[in-house]
Write a protein that holds these residues in place. Structure first.
Motif, PDB file in Angstrom:
ATOM      1  N   LEU A 137     -22.633 -11.454  98.568  1.00  0.00           N
ATOM      2  CA  LEU A 137     -23.151 -10.178  99.039  1.00  0.00           C
ATOM      3  C   LEU A 137     -22.461  -9.756 100.333  1.00  0.00           C
ATOM      4  O   LEU A 137     -22.038  -8.600 100.485  1.00  0.00           O
ATOM      5  CB  LEU A 137     -24.666 -10.262  99.224  1.00  0.00           C
ATOM      6  N   ALA A 138     -22.315 -10.695 101.269  1.00  0.00           N
ATOM      7  CA  ALA A 138     -21.619 -10.392 102.532  1.00  0.00           C
ATOM      8  C   ALA A 138     -20.161 -10.028 102.264  1.00  0.00           C
ATOM      9  O   ALA A 138     -19.624  -9.099 102.880  1.00  0.00           O
ATOM     10  CB  ALA A 138     -21.716 -11.583 103.481  1.00  0.00           C
ATOM     11  N   ALA A 139     -19.532 -10.716 101.334  1.00  0.00           N
ATOM     12  CA  ALA A 139     -18.137 -10.412 100.994  1.00  0.00           C
ATOM     13  C   ALA A 139     -18.029  -9.022 100.371  1.00  0.00           C
ATOM     14  O   ALA A 139     -17.097  -8.271 100.669  1.00  0.00           O
ATOM     15  CB  ALA A 139     -17.586 -11.474 100.042  1.00  0.00           C
TER      16      ALA A 139
ATOM     17  N   ASN B 244      -6.040  -9.836  92.662  1.00  0.00           N
ATOM     18  CA  ASN B 244      -6.468  -9.308  93.956  1.00  0.00           C
ATOM     19  C   ASN B 244      -7.881  -9.790  94.306  1.00  0.00           C
ATOM     20  O   ASN B 244      -8.592 -10.361  93.481  1.00  0.00           O
ATOM     21  CB  ASN B 244      -6.355  -7.781  93.999  1.00  0.00           C
ATOM     22  N   LYS B 245      -8.257  -9.545  95.564  1.00  0.00           N
ATOM     23  CA  LYS B 245      -9.552 -10.038  96.058  1.00  0.00           C
ATOM     24  C   LYS B 245     -10.728  -9.469  95.278  1.00  0.00           C
ATOM     25  O   LYS B 245     -11.703 -10.152  95.030  1.00  0.00           O
ATOM     26  CB  LYS B 245      -9.712  -9.711  97.546  1.00  0.00           C
ATOM     27  N   MET B 246     -10.633  -8.180  94.881  1.00  0.00           N
ATOM     28  CA  MET B 246     -11.736  -7.553  94.162  1.00  0.00           C
ATOM     29  C   MET B 246     -11.963  -8.235  92.813  1.00  0.00           C
ATOM     30  O   MET B 246     -13.094  -8.484  92.432  1.00  0.00           O
ATOM     31  CB  MET B 246     -11.473  -6.057  93.994  1.00  0.00           C
ATOM     32  N   ASN B 247     -10.875  -8.565  92.130  1.00  0.00           N
ATOM     33  CA  ASN B 247     -11.022  -9.258  90.852  1.00  0.00           C
ATOM     34  C   ASN B 247     -11.640 -10.639  91.042  1.00  0.00           C
ATOM     35  O   ASN B 247     -12.444 -11.081  90.234  1.00  0.00           O
ATOM     36  CB  ASN B 247      -9.668  -9.381  90.142  1.00  0.00           C
ATOM     37  N   LYS B 248     -11.256 -11.336  92.123  1.00  0.00           N
ATOM     38  CA  LYS B 248     -11.838 -12.650  92.414  1.00  0.00           C
ATOM     39  C   LYS B 248     -13.344 -12.525  92.663  1.00  0.00           C
ATOM     40  O   LYS B 248     -14.131 -13.339  92.183  1.00  0.00           O
ATOM     41  CB  LYS B 248     -11.157 -13.297  93.616  1.00  0.00           C
ATOM     42  N   LEU B 249     -13.734 -11.509  93.440  1.00  0.00           N
ATOM     43  CA  LEU B 249     -15.156 -11.298  93.706  1.00  0.00           C
ATOM     44  C   LEU B 249     -15.908 -11.009  92.411  1.00  0.00           C
ATOM     45  O   LEU B 249     -16.994 -11.546  92.189  1.00  0.00           O
ATOM     46  CB  LEU B 249     -15.363 -10.147  94.692  1.00  0.00           C
ATOM     47  N   GLN B 250     -15.332 -10.181  91.570  1.00  0.00           N
ATOM     48  CA  GLN B 250     -15.979  -9.853  90.298  1.00  0.00           C
ATOM     49  C   GLN B 250     -16.120 -11.093  89.425  1.00  0.00           C
ATOM     50  O   GLN B 250     -17.149 -11.294  88.778  1.00  0.00           O
ATOM     51  CB  GLN B 250     -15.200  -8.756  89.564  1.00  0.00           C
ATOM     52  N   MET B 251     -15.095 -11.947  89.419  1.00  0.00           N
ATOM     53  CA  MET B 251     -15.166 -13.182  88.627  1.00  0.00           C
ATOM     54  C   MET B 251     -16.260 -14.110  89.154  1.00  0.00           C
ATOM     55  O   MET B 251     -17.006 -14.703  88.369  1.00  0.00           O
ATOM     56  CB  MET B 251     -13.812 -13.889  88.633  1.00  0.00           C
ATOM     57  N   LEU B 252     -16.363 -14.221  90.473  1.00  0.00           N
ATOM     58  CA  LEU B 252     -17.418 -15.059  91.053  1.00  0.00           C
ATOM     59  C   LEU B 252     -18.799 -14.486  90.755  1.00  0.00           C
ATOM     60  O   LEU B 252     -19.740 -15.232  90.477  1.00  0.00           O
ATOM     61  CB  LEU B 252     -17.212 -15.216  92.561  1.00  0.00           C
ATOM     62  N   ASN B 253     -18.925 -13.157  90.815  1.00  0.00           N
ATOM     63  CA  ASN B 253     -20.199 -12.525  90.477  1.00  0.00           C
ATOM     64  C   ASN B 253     -20.582 -12.851  89.037  1.00  0.00           C
ATOM     65  O   ASN B 253     -21.742 -13.171  88.752  1.00  0.00           O
ATOM     66  CB  ASN B 253     -20.125 -11.011  90.668  1.00  0.00           C
TER      67      ASN B 253
ATOM     68  N   LYS C 298     -19.580 -15.426  87.270  1.00  0.00           N
ATOM     69  CA  LYS C 298     -19.894 -16.862  87.202  1.00  0.00           C
ATOM     70  C   LYS C 298     -21.326 -17.127  87.676  1.00  0.00           C
ATOM     71  O   LYS C 298     -22.042 -17.946  87.101  1.00  0.00           O
ATOM     72  CB  LYS C 298     -18.892 -17.639  88.055  1.00  0.00           C
ATOM     73  N   LEU C 299     -21.732 -16.428  88.731  1.00  0.00           N
ATOM     74  CA  LEU C 299     -23.093 -16.586  89.256  1.00  0.00           C
ATOM     75  C   LEU C 299     -24.123 -15.815  88.424  1.00  0.00           C
ATOM     76  O   LEU C 299     -25.325 -16.011  88.597  1.00  0.00           O
ATOM     77  CB  LEU C 299     -23.165 -16.104  90.710  1.00  0.00           C
ATOM     78  N   GLY C 300     -23.657 -14.925  87.572  1.00  0.00           N
ATOM     79  CA  GLY C 300     -24.570 -14.117  86.756  1.00  0.00           C
ATOM     80  C   GLY C 300     -25.277 -13.038  87.556  1.00  0.00           C
ATOM     81  O   GLY C 300     -26.432 -12.714  87.288  1.00  0.00           O
ATOM     82  N   ILE C 301     -24.565 -12.484  88.549  1.00  0.00           N
ATOM     83  CA  ILE C 301     -25.183 -11.486  89.416  1.00  0.00           C
ATOM     84  C   ILE C 301     -24.486 -10.139  89.304  1.00  0.00           C
ATOM     85  O   ILE C 301     -23.332 -10.055  88.901  1.00  0.00           O
ATOM     86  CB  ILE C 301     -25.201 -11.927  90.894  1.00  0.00           C
ATOM     87  N   LYS C 302     -25.225  -9.113  89.694  1.00  0.00           N
ATOM     88  CA  LYS C 302     -24.685  -7.756  89.793  1.00  0.00           C
ATOM     89  C   LYS C 302     -25.031  -7.250  91.194  1.00  0.00           C
ATOM     90  O   LYS C 302     -26.185  -7.323  91.618  1.00  0.00           O
ATOM     91  CB  LYS C 302     -25.331  -6.851  88.739  1.00  0.00           C
ATOM     92  N   ILE C 303     -24.030  -6.761  91.918  1.00  0.00           N
ATOM     93  CA  ILE C 303     -24.256  -6.188  93.244  1.00  0.00           C
ATOM     94  C   ILE C 303     -24.125  -4.680  93.109  1.00  0.00           C
ATOM     95  O   ILE C 303     -23.164  -4.181  92.544  1.00  0.00           O
ATOM     96  CB  ILE C 303     -23.250  -6.729  94.271  1.00  0.00           C
ATOM     97  N   ARG C 304     -25.125  -3.963  93.615  1.00  0.00           N
ATOM     98  CA  ARG C 304     -25.123  -2.503  93.511  1.00  0.00           C
ATOM     99  C   ARG C 304     -25.708  -1.900  94.781  1.00  0.00           C
ATOM    100  O   ARG C 304     -26.300  -2.598  95.612  1.00  0.00           O
ATOM    101  CB  ARG C 304     -25.911  -2.047  92.284  1.00  0.00           C
ATOM    102  N   ASN C 305     -25.583  -0.589  94.917  1.00  0.00           N
ATOM    103  CA  ASN C 305     -26.167   0.119  96.058  1.00  0.00           C
ATOM    104  C   ASN C 305     -27.688   0.094  95.978  1.00  0.00           C
ATOM    105  O   ASN C 305     -28.266   0.125  94.888  1.00  0.00           O
ATOM    106  CB  ASN C 305     -25.693   1.577  96.082  1.00  0.00           C
ATOM    107  N   ILE C 306     -28.310   0.059  97.133  1.00  0.00           N
ATOM    108  CA  ILE C 306     -29.775   0.115  97.216  1.00  0.00           C
ATOM    109  C   ILE C 306     -30.248   1.490  96.766  1.00  0.00           C
ATOM    110  O   ILE C 306     -29.611   2.501  97.065  1.00  0.00           O
ATOM    111  CB  ILE C 306     -30.228  -0.149  98.671  1.00  0.00           C
ATOM    112  N   THR C 307     -31.387   1.507  96.082  1.00  0.00           N
ATOM    113  CA  THR C 307     -32.030   2.766  95.697  1.00  0.00           C
ATOM    114  C   THR C 307     -33.401   2.846  96.356  1.00  0.00           C
ATOM    115  O   THR C 307     -33.919   1.845  96.861  1.00  0.00           O
ATOM    116  CB  THR C 307     -32.208   2.871  94.168  1.00  0.00           C
ATOM    117  N   VAL C 308     -33.975   4.015  96.326  1.00  0.00           N
ATOM    118  CA  VAL C 308     -35.326   4.224  96.879  1.00  0.00           C
ATOM    119  C   VAL C 308     -36.322   3.271  96.222  1.00  0.00           C
ATOM    120  O   VAL C 308     -37.218   2.737  96.876  1.00  0.00           O
ATOM    121  CB  VAL C 308     -35.764   5.695  96.692  1.00  0.00           C
ATOM    122  N   GLU C 309     -36.148   3.027  94.949  1.00  0.00           N
ATOM    123  CA  GLU C 309     -37.070   2.160  94.205  1.00  0.00           C
ATOM    124  C   GLU C 309     -37.012   0.711  94.672  1.00  0.00           C
ATOM    125  O   GLU C 309     -37.974  -0.040  94.512  1.00  0.00           O
ATOM    126  CB  GLU C 309     -36.786   2.229  92.695  1.00  0.00           C
TER     127      GLU C 309
END
Length: 160
Positions: free
Chosen positions: A102-104, A2-11, A13-24
């Motif tokens: 990130l946009a995806a 599924n698309k979510m698994n593809k996005l996770q695999m690309l993340n 591969k890029l060595g990135i983590k996408i998360r919600n913004i925090t106050v910090e």
């Protein structure tokens, strides 16, 4: 797969983590915006951002913030991504790939939240070139549209 698994695999591969913004995270984003301010970017007050500045996402790589975007939900089934930005000092070859990811990610959250259409605007020429004519999960509309700033309380002559 599924698309979510593809996005996770690309993340991964890029060595990135996408998360919600925090106050910090917010002070770092303000620093980035200030560096882009002379290039047409208006720095938003937190009250102008979704969830008072917490309605968006950041990208981390090697423990550092490298990109951010905000997701606006509307009173319709349309969502809007804005303030898609990368750390001005982050100049790695994967910079545009990170912004697309990130946009995806933001788009996926919007769709899960009930949006039937999601759009974003950018002045990032490299990102636009990367997406134009490619088999990407987004398309670039003709540049016949222009953004009209109709009102900004901080600068409007209507306040005089």
């Amino acid at each position: 797969m599924n698309k979510m698994n593809k996005l996770q695999m690309l993340n991964e591969k890029l060595g990135i983590k996408i998360r919600n913004i925090t106050v910090e995270d917010y002070p770092e984003l303000v620093k980035w915006w200030k560096q882009y301010e002379g290039k047409g970017l208006k720095i938003p007050k937190s009250s102008m951002l979704p969830k008072n500045g917490l309605g968006g996402f950041v990208v981390e790589k090697n423990g550092s913030l490298i990109a951010s975007a905000f997701l606006y939900f509307t009173n319709s089934t349309m969502g809007y991504i804005d303030y898609l930005i990368a750390d001005p000092k982050y100049r790695e070859d994967d910079r545009q790939d990170v912004l697309v990811q990130l946009a995806a990610h933001a788009t996926g959250v919007a769709v899960k939240g009930g949006c039937e259409q999601v759009w974003a605007m950018t002045t990032n020429k490299k990102l636009i070139q990367m997406v134009t004519g490619k088999s990407m999960p987004m398309e670039v509309l003709p540049d016949t549209y222009k953004v009209l700033y109709v009102y900004d309380k901080r600068t409007s002559r209507l306040n005089d």
